[in-house]
Design a protein around this motif. Sequence first.
Motif, PDB file in Angstrom:
ATOM      1  N   ASP A  76       0.738   4.036  -2.957  1.00  0.00           N
ATOM      2  CA  ASP A  76       0.424   5.422  -2.590  1.00  0.00           C
ATOM      3  C   ASP A  76       1.544   6.366  -3.020  1.00  0.00           C
ATOM      4  OD1 ASP A  76      -1.946   4.548  -1.484  1.00  0.00           O
ATOM      5  OD2 ASP A  76      -1.283   4.780   0.604  1.00  0.00           O
ATOM      6  N   ASN A  77       2.786   5.961  -2.785  1.00  0.00           N
ATOM      7  CA  ASN A  77       3.932   6.781  -3.172  1.00  0.00           C
ATOM      8  C   ASN A  77       4.012   6.921  -4.688  1.00  0.00           C
ATOM      9  OD1 ASN A  77       6.586   8.140  -2.632  1.00  0.00           O
ATOM     10  ND2 ASN A  77       7.311   6.397  -3.824  1.00  0.00           N
ATOM     11  N   ARG A  80       0.834  -1.207   0.000  1.00  0.00           N
ATOM     12  CA  ARG A  80       0.000   0.000   0.000  1.00  0.00           C
ATOM     13  C   ARG A  80       0.872   1.263   0.000  1.00  0.00           C
ATOM     14  NH1 ARG A  80      -5.332   1.402  -0.840  1.00  0.00           N
ATOM     15  NH2 ARG A  80      -5.608   3.479   0.023  1.00  0.00           N
ATOM     16  N   ASP A  81       1.939   1.258   0.807  1.00  0.00           N
ATOM     17  CA  ASP A  81       2.846   2.405   0.837  1.00  0.00           C
ATOM     18  C   ASP A  81       3.472   2.636  -0.539  1.00  0.00           C
ATOM     19  OD1 ASP A  81       2.390   2.950   3.501  1.00  0.00           O
ATOM     20  OD2 ASP A  81       4.200   1.924   4.204  1.00  0.00           O
ATOM     21  N   ALA A 113       9.658   3.936  -1.483  1.00  0.00           N
ATOM     22  CA  ALA A 113       8.660   3.292  -0.625  1.00  0.00           C
ATOM     23  C   ALA A 113       8.493   1.802  -0.908  1.00  0.00           C
ATOM     24  CB  ALA A 113       7.314   3.999  -0.784  1.00  0.00           C
TER      25      ALA A 113
END
Length: 143
Positions: free
Chosen positions: A28-29, A24-25, A57
């Motif tokens: 998102d990044n 997820r990180d 990330a």
Amino acid sequence: MHSVQLRAHHLLCIQGFQGHGYSRDFTDNMTRVIRCIKTNPDLPVEIVGSCDAICFACPHNKEGVCLREEDSQQKVSGMDGQVLEKLGLKEGAIIRAGDISRLTDTKLQSSDIEEICGDCDWKTVCLFFASRCGNLYSLDKFS
């Protein structure tokens, strides 16, 4: 104006990204980096041969080295080298964010994309690969 650092092969990845990623990180990044590039066409993009704004990330990034698989660092560096060669760029080159699509559209043939991205795990969900090479692959892997 600040610049954003990108690995050469990420010039292709940012054009086909659909929200899939390692975590997820990471997604998102990558979404933030792509939004920044698309909304700032004059943003300087520095081409680097190491960990960049997208790798930042990634859960496989260990102190700037890709450790996803034993030979991952070699694979990514090879992809970077192919993109640099095909686009006529060198590491350290600075291009405008707004020129990325034009550069890849005019310098890369479908056969180049197949050669560079043919072994990429993400090609089945990559709009860039699908639009340039035809999507002959199943999306089941990422469903």
